[in-house]
Design a protein around this motif. Structure first.
Motif, short mmCIF file in Angstrom:
data_model
loop_
_atom_site.label_atom_id
_atom_site.label_comp_id
_atom_site.label_asym_id
_atom_site.label_seq_id
_atom_site.Cartn_x
_atom_site.Cartn_y
_atom_site.Cartn_z
N ASP A 255 -2.40 8.09 7.20
CA ASP A 255 -2.97 6.77 6.93
C ASP A 255 -4.38 6.89 6.41
OD1 ASP A 255 -1.12 6.85 9.23
OD2 ASP A 255 -1.25 4.67 9.14
N GLN A 261 -8.01 7.31 -0.33
CA GLN A 261 -7.58 7.26 -1.73
C GLN A 261 -7.60 5.82 -2.25
OE1 GLN A 261 -3.51 8.65 -2.56
NE2 GLN A 261 -4.35 9.57 -4.42
N ARG A 265 -10.20 4.33 -5.23
CA ARG A 265 -9.77 3.60 -6.44
C ARG A 265 -10.45 2.25 -6.54
NH1 ARG A 265 -3.62 4.35 -5.43
NH2 ARG A 265 -3.44 6.51 -6.10
N PRO A 461 -4.24 -7.62 8.80
CA PRO A 461 -4.37 -6.19 8.48
C PRO A 461 -4.89 -5.99 7.07
CG PRO A 461 -2.08 -6.86 8.28
CD PRO A 461 -2.83 -8.06 8.81
N ARG B 364 9.24 -7.21 6.61
CA ARG B 364 8.42 -6.07 6.21
C ARG B 364 8.90 -5.60 4.84
NH1 ARG B 364 5.67 -2.01 9.28
NH2 ARG B 364 5.68 0.04 8.28
N VAL B 370 0.70 5.55 -1.48
CA VAL B 370 -0.55 5.22 -2.17
C VAL B 370 -0.84 6.22 -3.30
CG1 VAL B 370 -3.06 5.01 -1.84
CG2 VAL B 370 -1.49 4.07 -0.13
N HIS B 371 -0.33 7.44 -3.16
CA HIS B 371 -0.67 8.45 -4.18
C HIS B 371 0.17 8.31 -5.46
CE1 HIS B 371 2.91 10.93 -3.45
NE2 HIS B 371 2.73 10.67 -2.18
N VAL B 372 1.22 7.48 -5.44
CA VAL B 372 1.99 7.27 -6.67
C VAL B 372 1.24 6.20 -7.47
CG1 VAL B 372 4.24 6.65 -7.64
CG2 VAL B 372 4.11 7.84 -5.45
N TYR B 380 -0.06 -3.05 -4.91
CA TYR B 380 -1.23 -3.58 -4.21
C TYR B 380 -1.73 -4.86 -4.87
CZ TYR B 380 -5.70 -4.05 -1.97
OH TYR B 380 -6.76 -4.55 -1.27
N GLY B 391 -1.21 -8.45 4.53
CA GLY B 391 -1.50 -7.15 3.95
C GLY B 391 -1.85 -7.27 2.49
N PRO B 392 -1.60 -6.26 1.63
CA PRO B 392 -1.04 -4.95 2.00
C PRO B 392 -1.95 -4.18 2.96
CG PRO B 392 -1.01 -5.25 -0.38
CD PRO B 392 -1.86 -6.34 0.19
N PHE B 393 -1.29 -3.46 3.85
CA PHE B 393 -2.00 -2.51 4.68
C PHE B 393 -1.33 -1.16 4.49
CE2 PHE B 393 1.12 -4.80 7.23
CZ PHE B 393 1.79 -3.81 7.92
N ILE B 394 -1.85 -0.15 5.20
CA ILE B 394 -1.33 1.21 5.01
C ILE B 394 -0.59 1.65 6.26
CG2 ILE B 394 -2.01 3.64 4.77
CD1 ILE B 394 -4.20 2.63 2.80
N ALA B 395 0.61 2.15 6.10
CA ALA B 395 1.35 2.73 7.23
C ALA B 395 1.85 4.09 6.76
CB ALA B 395 2.51 1.83 7.63
N ASP B 396 1.47 5.12 7.50
CA ASP B 396 1.64 6.48 7.03
C ASP B 396 0.97 6.58 5.67
OD1 ASP B 396 2.78 7.87 9.11
OD2 ASP B 396 4.75 7.09 8.69
N ASP B 397 1.71 6.93 4.64
CA ASP B 397 1.02 7.08 3.35
C ASP B 397 1.36 5.94 2.39
OD1 ASP B 397 3.64 7.73 2.94
OD2 ASP B 397 3.25 9.51 1.72
N TYR B 399 1.77 1.71 1.12
CA TYR B 399 1.40 0.31 1.25
C TYR B 399 2.56 -0.45 1.89
CZ TYR B 399 -2.55 0.82 -2.02
OH TYR B 399 -3.72 1.17 -2.62
N GLU B 402 3.86 -7.84 4.52
CA GLU B 402 4.80 -8.67 5.27
C GLU B 402 4.89 -9.99 4.54
OE1 GLU B 402 3.64 -6.45 9.45
OE2 GLU B 402 2.82 -8.42 9.02
#
Lengths: 463, 463
Positions: A255, A261, A265, A461, B364, B370-372, B380, B391-397, B399, B402
């Protein structure tokens, strides 16, 4: 980035960005007066520590470490770290005893704390001072505890951080603080100071770091000394220049890598001072909470208990494990968890928003395929005469029965002993055994007094 | 099987079983009088058909086929099948024209029906008679339509079925009828008469077939002529002795194979005449329906419409496809289908019992990592300024946002145009486009008048 910006005057954009950075520098760079005061206090304390240390052990010496030693502290940060190095022949017990003696001699008003070794912490003229004992080793690979590594880090960076880079480190740290990704504590799981310094060194500056981060495709691996010999699963891997087996970014969560990242941006597209300001949200009000719940139509549930008396680095991993266990327990019973989190202060809370809070009275129970003779017959006989079960009937090649479901409401599960069947942190389990309460629906408003800020972050969030 | 039975007197058990079979034989074996009447009528009709056929085409001949020809009909069954074979040089159009002429000459009161060819059907002295034209071919592998195969089946079995085996075929058919697994129509998807005859031949009798079925481990493959050269996915594979490329059991569903195995075990453990009696359940009453729904705590929903005017072999595959599509559509939207079925008479119904009939207002929506870069920025930007999205928020890697859920109640989905996005049978789709009603909860009681028996079978399922 809008088309207008993309087609815009690049020099103009750079000027915008430089203007923003200049504004931030004004705030984060310590002025000559602050530097002088810090240098004066730090030197005085170092001398006092060295005198005490060499009294005990002629071969001891003293090092100033951390951001204040490396000139990367942010104006207003007031931490002075003094490491007292003893020869490695010393046994650990003596090291700890000497360390405390030196600490008390240096900080007569100080008190003892415990990390990997006990150490003395105190306040001197407004500075927070730690006096920490460690072993003086030839190489960081020989370390006996994490603190032994610190002098090597300081030495490595002192050779590489000139005034320009040190200034960029301050910008990077402040940026990471602003986006909530600074700190290698296990609550934040973000970027440590040392990691930030290495990244700025490696990419050659703050802006270069941001520009590189925009194109990161995790796994991102940096190895400044080109000596790494392990593989890691982490999204960001920075091989410690002083230890080829260590990933400096090991604690950094996916996260937070993605978050950095994202904001890199956003900031490069539209530079603004706001990115460098930590957000301290207002507590959510009860009416705001009700509005969110009504708009979302979910069912919030919370398990609340007295927070175990642990340091955060022990508490948060246990809370996260408990969060994972409890949400899995809910999901397994058909109470679909929509989103969930955990937070702690005096009390601790596992908070989950459910998309499904009630289930029917029956559940489908698939038996073995009819052709698996022994099991199939046992299953059939077990349910054929059960007046509470529907079936058994056949679906595809299997026996199926529909039997009474154990929990039809999420609250019943959370209030039952079955809560203790899920994976819980050891201290959390003890705390729950002592006592806990289950809050459901509007009942979660009871959390607002202690966790209003956390609930705003949950219900509003941001990346 | 209980221990007592397992330790019991095997001879005694065999006597029990033989006594039960003797009782069933009394009922299913046609007596001399029935045989004589059938033989007399069948011969008269065959002669009449042959005279008419050879008038039109000197090279034609007539065959009696089916269970009455093979001595495997169950007492009271009154089907006589007369096949009129024409030489393969005849074109199809002439064959069909000749076939109908012969049919009408044989059955002056008959009417035309249509299977693969048109044919004439009529009633003579209480017997249901079909006069069907087909080509006379050298081998079943040359067939042009399924009816051309029938004479080969009759020929193969006539050579192998002595009186004992024919009697055992009658037992097997009656057993399969009793357990609801007889018939290769696409509503039942069970055991055809020909398949039953082959199984009894292959295992050497009814009891041998049952004893073998107890130990079946699908895939079960039988190849009486050891000439199979295709592989099949079906749980039961019986290579047609007259066609190495055909699985006679292709239509037999996994459920019906398992069902046969289940009842074979039950019957051998405790032989009883009841297994040979079809169950014709009483219609479920409204109070019984309410009791089931209250006890189960599920939410029943039904989509009801005028049954398309199709033969059952076309209707049921389309109903099943629609059932699969609609239940998938419900599941995809979070309305968990607990169990579902379909039934038809004048109206047709897709009936589903839901474990979850309502969902929250939000869903959800996971975006790209995010890296793509391109996709991530697009995602976003699409949601960052959407006031209706969290959101958007970040979960793991990634976006995550809800956003508002399209349907919060199953009824809304079923009543919407989105119902037509799921896989539906073509004729069912047309029928739904014309009109349909959605019944929910107690509203499904409206189905009781037409489908009371089907609802009892649904709510009181047996193997």
């Amino acid at each position: 980035m809008s088309d207008e910006q993309a087609d815009g005057d690049e020099t103009g954009e750079r000027d915008d960005l430089e203007a923003v950075l200049a504004t931030v520098r004004e705030r984060v760079d310590p002025d000559a007066d602050e530097r002088e005061r810090l240098r004066e206090v730090a030197e005085r304390l170092a001398e006092r520590a060295e005198a005490a240390a060499t009294d005990l052990c002629p071969d001891a010496d003293v090092l100033q470490v951390g951001s204040t030693a490396r000139n990367t502290w942010i104006s207003g940060d007031r931490d002075i770290d003094i490491f007292v190095r003893f020869p490695p022949e010393l046994d650990r017990e003596t090291l700890e005893q000497y360390g405390l003696e030196v600490g008390h001699a240096t900080l007569p008003e100080g008190h003892e704390e415990y990390a990997e070794h006990p150490y003395v912490k105190g306040t001197v003229e407004g500075f927070d001072v730690d006096v920490v004992p460690c072993f003086r080793l030839e190489s960081a690979t020989e370390i006996r505890s994490a603190v032994d590594r610190t002098p090597f880090h300081t030495q490595y960076l002192e050779e590489r951080l000139d005034d320009d880079l040190a200034g960029d480190v301050r910008l990077a740290k402040q940026f990471l603080k602003g986006i909530g990704a600074y700190g290698s504590d296990l609550r934040t799981r973000g970027f440590s100071g040392y990691l930030t310094e290495l990244l700025v060194c490696e990419y050659g500056g703050f802006r270069d770091l941001l520009e590189a981060a925009v194109d990161w495709h995790p796994q991102v691996e940096l190895d400044p000394e080109v000596h790494g010999r392990e593989t890691f699963d982490d999204p960001l891997v920075v091989i410690d220049p002083t230890d080829p087996e260590r990933n400096v970014a090991a604690v950094c969560s996916p996260d937070n890598v993605a978050r950095f990242q994202h904001y890199a941006r956003e900031f490069l597209a539209e530079p603004a001072v706001e990115y460098f300001k930590s957000v301290d949200p207002d507590p959510l009000s009860e009416s705001e909470l009700r509005d969110h719940l009504e708009r979302r139509g979910t069912t919030p549930v919370a398990v609340r208990f007295d927070a175990p008396d642990l340091v955060e680095d022990q508490l948060y991993p246990q809370l996260r494990k408990s969060l994972a266990g409890i949400t899995q327990g809910l999901d397994d019973r058909g109470f679909d968890v929509f989103r969930a989190t955990t937070f702690a202060d005096d009390t601790a809370v596992v908070f989950a928003e459910l998309a499904v809070a009630e289930r029917p009275a029956v559940e489908r129970h698939e038996g073995p395929p009819v052709h698996v003779q022994g099991h199939a017959e046992g299953f059939y006989e077990a349910y054929a005469d059960d007046p509470d079960a529907y079936g058994p009937f056949i679906a595809d090649d299997r026996y199926v029965t529909e039997r009474e479901r154990e929990f039809t409401a999420a609250r019943d599960f959370l209030e039952s002993d079955r809560l203790f069947d899920v994976g819980l942190g050891a201290h959390i389990e003890t705390a729950l055994e002592d006592d806990y309460e289950v809050l459901v629906d509007d009942g979660v408003a009871a959390l607002l007094e202690e966790f209003g800020r956390e609930l705003r972050e949950y219900f509003e969030p941001r990346p």
